[in-house]
Design an enzyme around this catalytic site. Structure first.
Site, mmCIF file in Angstrom:
data_model
loop_
_atom_site.group_PDB
_atom_site.id
_atom_site.type_symbol
_atom_site.label_atom_id
_atom_site.label_comp_id
_atom_site.label_asym_id
_atom_site.label_seq_id
_atom_site.Cartn_x
_atom_site.Cartn_y
_atom_site.Cartn_z
ATOM 1 N N SER A 241 56.735 -10.768 68.773
ATOM 2 C CA SER A 241 56.430 -10.637 67.352
ATOM 3 C C SER A 241 54.934 -10.513 67.128
ATOM 4 C CB SER A 241 56.973 -11.838 66.566
ATOM 5 O OG SER A 241 56.079 -12.924 66.646
ATOM 6 N N LYS A 242 54.591 -9.797 66.082
ATOM 7 C CA LYS A 242 53.194 -9.553 65.779
ATOM 8 C C LYS A 242 52.451 -10.865 65.530
ATOM 9 C CE LYS A 242 50.230 -7.080 62.547
ATOM 10 N NZ LYS A 242 50.162 -6.222 61.362
ATOM 11 N N ARG A 243 53.099 -11.741 64.781
ATOM 12 C CA ARG A 243 52.444 -13.008 64.420
ATOM 13 C C ARG A 243 52.139 -13.863 65.641
ATOM 14 N NH1 ARG A 243 55.235 -16.985 60.958
ATOM 15 N NH2 ARG A 243 53.585 -18.309 61.772
#
Length: 473
Positions: A241-243
């Site tokens: 995930s980007k986060r």
RNA sequence: GGCGCUAUCGUCUAACGGUUAGGACGGAGCCCUCUCAAGGCUCAAAUAGGGGUUCGAUUCCCCUUAGCGCUACCA
């Protein structure tokens, strides 16, 4: 005729997992001479952005795998709504007037699963029509058959036979209260309309397939075939995930690290798929020929990155392999771009440039190496590596280099052979080991303690520059 | 919680009942050598656990464990 689609939703940049899904779709389609459809799944108006769409194209363009048809779901909303209302008219779907309740997020997990709102499912047609006519907002839900123990089943090309009791499937939404279709509705309506024959997508959709089958079966034949691909995960097994994982999940990270698109494609293909022989480095043509669902794994694959290094070591190795083995004519333009980004340019004509690239690529592993480690081949000013400086500081080295320059200048010819002869003769006459002079030469010419054969380096730098560099140390 | 899926070296994977469990990346070492790579050779490194079925299980079945996915108008 095979028709497959890649359907990204523009809610971020092109994800490494999405890219792999696209690549595998592409391989399958091209292998069977089918049609590749690119469909932008942009029905979530709250999360979609044009910037994201742009970055998806950016990633796709870098991969340089073409598609044949392009659609945007946001331009096909009538088609989606039509299917929802058709199902409603046939009694296969119903209106649910319950207000959206995002605050119920955690509740269903501790208790049993939510399946449907009994009052709404049981609402009479007249009552439902009247409330809708009065302007009351509603969501249209699929009326999942749950009277008897019926099953939905299908044969996944990768996971094999799959089945599920319809009683375990909730009455999922088709049309939101704002009139926008949900993913399930839009996706199925478009797959039908676009006559998609093969749905190749991530395994996160495996359990959604039962819902899709319900819609598809209601709409009538023919049914597409399904192939689900194992997911790509972080080293700890969690979803990329980007986060949590930052830019490593974006394909542009690899591009910006000097990767060849082909190497990246090759790397991604090997995650969750195998040609079943010992081949690793493969061309697009070889990948296309070798690809089949039989070779696709059923378990998730880890992308092996770390905080210190966002690049999977195997990807880097593969890139080095491709860098060294693709036709140098194919590599040269990419190297030129990489140089231009640093305001560097080849010293001479194309033939010479090709020779230089061909020589130095044997020690490099990414396109970024050319303007950095290879800077001395394209500019007169370059840093002197400390280890290289030591070679220069060998007793008498500088004087010998100056003398070597004189001899080279006096020579009629300037080739690897003549330079080697001049150098070895000089070393012998002065009673020093050739290696000392060779290493000092490399250091003075490139600023580096490592690199290709020193005699090849002389030629790649060019006679005039060689004389200057030997004399300026 | 329910439903679904999965489980071979650190990582990517091969072995579709019988192999000293193979290859690759990464790691260690040797050879080659003007350096560094490449290349060649060698070493360390795996069948999650427990039951079955079978003459024989990495392979088939069951359980446990672990992970992942879906789970009330994200895709």
């Amino acid at each position: 005729m095979i028709r497959a689609r890649f359907a990204p939703s523009p809610t971020g940049y092109l994800h490494i997992g999405s890219a792999r899904t696209f690549i595998l779709n592409w391989l399958y389609v091209r292998k069977h001479h089918g049609t590749m459809v690119l469909r932008i799944d942009d029905t979530d108006v709250d999360r979609n952005t044009e910037a994201s769409l742009f970055s998806i194209y950016e990633g796709l363009n870098w991969l340089a795998l073409n598609w044949d048809e392009l659609y945007r779901q946001s331009e096909r909303l009538d088609l989606h709504r039509k299917l929802a209302y058709e199902l409603l008219a046939r009694g296969l779907a119903y209106r649910d007037f319950t207000p959206a309740a995002p605050d119920l997020e955690d509740k269903p997990h501790s208790e049993g699963p939510w399946l449907f709102n009994p009052d709404m499912r049981a609402l009479s047609k007249e009552g439902s029509d009247a409330r809708a006519a009065a302007g009351e907002p509603f969501v249209i839900r699929f009326r999942v058959p749950r009277e008897n123990s019926t099953e939905v089943s299908f044969k996944d090309e990768v996971y094999g036979h799959q089945s599920k009791l319809t009683a375990d499937i909730e009455d999922f939404a088709l049309l939101r209260s704002n009139g926008m279709p949900t993913y399930h509705l839009a996706s199925c309506a478009d797959d039908i309309d676009l006559r998609i024959t093969h749905i190749i997508r991530g395994q996160d959709h495996l359990s959604n397939t039962f819902k899709h089958l319900l819609i598809l079966q209601a709409a009538g034949p023919p049914l597409p075939r399904f192939a689900h691909l194992p997911l790509l995960t972080a080293p700890d097994g969690s979803k990329l995930s980007k986060r949590r994982h930052g830019p490593v999940v974006s394909v542009t990270t690899y591009r910006d690290h000097g990767f060849l698109a082909l190497a990246y494609i090759n790397f991604l293909c090997l995650l969750g798929w195998s040609p079943k022989d010992d081949r690793e480095q493969m061309t697009l043509y070889e990948l296309t020929n070798a690809f089949s669902f039989e070779g696709v794994h059923r378990s998730n694959a880890v992308v092996n990155f770390s905080d210190a290094d966002p690049i999977d070591p195997k990807a880097l190795w593969l890139n080095a392999q491709h860098l060294r083995h693709i036709p140098v004519e194919q590599l040269a333009p990419l190297v030129r771009n990489s140089l231009e980004a640093q305001n560097l340019a080849p010293y001479a004509d194309d033939a010479f440039f090709l020779h230089v690239v061909d020589t130095i690529r044997t020690r490099f592993s990414t396109l970024l190496d050319f303007p950095t480690k290879g800077r001395a081949y394209f500019a007169d000013e370059f840093p002197m590596d400390p280890a290289a400086l030591e070679k220069l500081n060998a007793p008498g080295a500088r004087e010998l280099l100056h003398e070597l320059a004189d001899r080279i200048e006096a020579s009629h010819e300037f080739t690897e052979a003549t330079v080697e002869a001049d150098l070895r003769k000089l070393a012998e006459e002065r009673g020093v080991k050739a290696g000392v002079l060779i290493n000092a030469s490399r250091a003075s010419l490139t600023g580096q303690p490592v690199g290709p054969s020193a005699f090849a380096v002389f030629v790649c730098i060019g006679r005039e520059r060689v004389l200057r560099r030997l004399r300026r140390v």
